[in-house]
Write an enzyme that holds these catalytic residues in place. Structure first.
Site, PDB file in Angstrom:
ATOM      1  N   GLN A  36      35.608  46.091  31.187  1.00 12.78           N
ATOM      2  CA  GLN A  36      34.851  44.834  31.532  1.00 12.78           C
ATOM      3  C   GLN A  36      35.624  43.693  32.389  1.00 12.78           C
ATOM      4  O   GLN A  36      35.247  43.132  33.190  1.00 12.78           O
ATOM      5  CB  GLN A  36      34.052  44.316  30.612  1.00 12.78           C
ATOM      6  CG  GLN A  36      33.239  42.903  30.946  1.00 12.78           C
ATOM      7  CD  GLN A  36      32.109  42.666  30.057  1.00 12.78           C
ATOM      8  OE1 GLN A  36      31.962  43.380  28.872  1.00 12.78           O
ATOM      9  NE2 GLN A  36      31.198  41.637  30.193  1.00 12.78           N
ATOM     10  N   GLY A  44      38.486  47.985  24.308  1.00 13.56           N
ATOM     11  CA  GLY A  44      38.805  49.418  24.009  1.00 13.56           C
ATOM     12  C   GLY A  44      39.253  50.088  25.104  1.00 13.56           C
ATOM     13  O   GLY A  44      40.251  50.772  25.231  1.00 13.56           O
ATOM     14  N   ASN A  64      37.666  33.643  36.197  1.00 10.72           N
ATOM     15  CA  ASN A  64      37.976  34.809  37.220  1.00 10.72           C
ATOM     16  C   ASN A  64      38.460  34.342  38.241  1.00 10.72           C
ATOM     17  O   ASN A  64      39.229  34.888  39.223  1.00 10.72           O
ATOM     18  CB  ASN A  64      36.759  35.772  37.131  1.00 10.72           C
ATOM     19  CG  ASN A  64      36.652  36.713  35.978  1.00 10.72           C
ATOM     20  OD1 ASN A  64      37.799  36.694  35.039  1.00 10.72           O
ATOM     21  ND2 ASN A  64      35.599  37.218  35.663  1.00 10.72           N
ATOM     22  N   GLU A 113      59.775  44.264  45.755  1.00 17.18           N
ATOM     23  CA  GLU A 113      60.678  42.943  46.212  1.00 17.18           C
ATOM     24  C   GLU A 113      60.365  42.145  44.660  1.00 17.18           C
ATOM     25  O   GLU A 113      61.285  41.425  44.197  1.00 17.18           O
ATOM     26  CB  GLU A 113      60.435  42.035  47.266  1.00 17.18           C
ATOM     27  CG  GLU A 113      61.573  41.653  47.832  1.00 17.18           C
ATOM     28  CD  GLU A 113      61.335  41.084  49.263  1.00 17.18           C
ATOM     29  OE1 GLU A 113      61.478  39.952  49.613  1.00 17.18           O
ATOM     30  OE2 GLU A 113      60.833  41.942  49.968  1.00 17.18           O
TER      31      GLU A 113
END
Length: 450
Positions: free
Chosen positions: A11, A144, A228, A254
């Site tokens: 999720q 999980g 988010n 890099e």
């Protein structure tokens, strides 16, 4: 071409993925259906954004990404959401039953049923690449699927694509708030399993980002979308040099070369500036020196730990927007004169700089202000050991009583794996401690270490 494949697991990984691809599309002017009006080279042109998007003959741009979750609800939102036409249906892979916050289910029982499909789809994406550079893997430590399935995936990717670099963006369990009681178990098991397979892991913790949203953006009750989108900005800054042409471009390998002094010490801290709301930005102009200084404020970090207690081993400053090297040099010179910022004595220079002229893009109707310039700092500091110590302590409290262990054993794990993982974490803490000690006068004993 130097393509990169993004894998979004569980999720947290999927929701971070939604925020990232939404932002990439805005940055490149790609519409939710994959069309890109500004792109004149039809079919796979050699444009920089092709590192992240593949082009079909019909001029549709498809993300080089795979979304995996062991239960369908979160990915179903992608399948019905605004970007449903962007992704190929085969890129969205779901199982029937979830991992139930149990590492053992994600890694052994449920995970093994779906891993071959995932690797098969990954192979298809990899075959479309002319020069695959590596993988970005997005997941959480606590869930999980995020912990168990990711570690299984990393092991298998190492087998199939040995030399390709694998970078993780991982949501680390927050110190105070927790989404699952067994987070410490899952986190330590996944860290132990992926330690040797991951080249570099950027960690973010929800609590640190909540605080940034509350303090800098005045959002009283930040939602996961707020979090988010902020993470999306960071990921976008880190990958901007792969997707745009710039003055000082940085590619995946890099990062590792400059940030990872020893293979195990690969957990850089991310800091982003300026995080500022539109109302405030309207009234202030942020110079290169301002945003650079902001990066060294613990309040702007994405993981709760205090670099003033640790030492910096390496530091990567990725600027984007209206930034010239001269400003950067003077900003860094000013930082170096501060006593509070300490580098380890075996790494005297310690700053790598990337500059990208593409100014930061913001999601319309989002919380972040449109600014002229921004910087993302990736620093490898010994202070992150605090975060491990905190997690290990929580693990110890539960494991001393063997609480919840039967759920893991019932899914086919052995209790020995717990103690093995915990010992590995103790070794990791010790590694950080040793790296931070001054090297003068200890050379003779350190010789056989590495």
């Amino acid at each position: 071409m130097r393509e990169v494949i993004s894998m979004h697991v569980g999720q947290a990984g999927v929701q971070m993925g939604n925020a990232c691809w939404e932002l990439y599309c805005l940055e490149h002017g790609i519409q939710p259906d994959g069309q890109m009006p500004s792109d004149k080279t039809c079919g796979g042109g050699d444009d920089s954004f092709n590192t992240f998007f593949s082009e079909t003959g019909a001029g549709k741009h498809v993300p080089r990404a795979i979304f995996v979750d062991l239960e369908p609800t979160v990915i179903d939102e992608v399948r019905t959401g605004i970007y449903r036409q962007l992704f190929h249906p085969e890129q969205l892979i779901t199982g029937k039953e979830d991992a139930a916050n149990n590492y053992a289910r994600g890694h052994y029982t449920i995970g093994k049923e779906i891993i071959d499909i995932v690797l098969d789809r990954t192979r298809k994406l990899a075959d479309q690449c002319t020069g695959l550079q590596g993988f970005l893997i997005f997941h959480s430590f606590g869930g999980g699927t995020g912990s168990g399935f990711t570690s299984l995936l990393m092991e298998r990717l190492s087998v199939d694509y040995g030399k390709k670099s694998k970078l993780e963006f991982a949501v680390y369990p927050a110190p105070q708030v927790s989404t699952a009681v067994v987070e410490p178990y899952n986190s330590i098991l996944t860290t132990h399993t992926t330690l040797e397979h991951s080249d570099c892991a950027f960690m973010v913790d929800n609590e640190a980002i909540y605080d940034i949203c509350r303090r800098n953006l005045d959002i009283e009750r930040p939602s996961y979308t707020n979090l988010n989108r902020l993470i999306g900005q960071i990921v976008s800054s880190i990958t901007a040099s792969l997707r745009f042409d710039g003055a000082l471009n940085v590619d995946l390998t890099e990062f590792q070369t400059n940030l990872v002094p020893y293979p195990r010490i690969h957990f850089p801290l991310a800091t982003y500036a300026p995080v500022i709301s539109a109302e405030k930005a309207y009234h202030e102009q942020l110079s290169v020196a301002d945003i650079t200084n902001a990066c060294f404020e613990p309040a702007n970090q994405m993981v709760k730990c205090d670099p003033r207690h640790g030492k910096y081993m390496a530091c990567c400053l990725l600027y984007r927007g209206d930034v010239v090297p001269k400003d950067v040099n003077s900003a860094i010179a000013a930082i170096k004169t501060k006593r509070s910022i300490q580098f380890v004595d075996w790494c005297p220079t310690g700053f790598k700089v990337g500059i990208n002229y593409q100014p930061p893009t913001v999601v319309p109707g989002g919380d972040l202000a449109k600014v002229q310039r921004a910087v993302c700092m990736l620093s490898n500091t010994t202070a992150i050991a605090e975060a491990w110590a905190r997690l290990d302590h929580k693990f110890d409290l539960m494991y001393a009583k063997r609480a919840f262990v039967h759920w893991y054993v019932g899914e086919g794990m052995e209790e020995g794996e717990f103690s093995e993982a915990r010992e590995d974490m103790a070794a990791l803490e010790k590694d950080y401690e040793e790296v931070g000690t001054d090297s003068v006068g200890e050379e003779d004993e350190e010789g056989e270490e590495y």
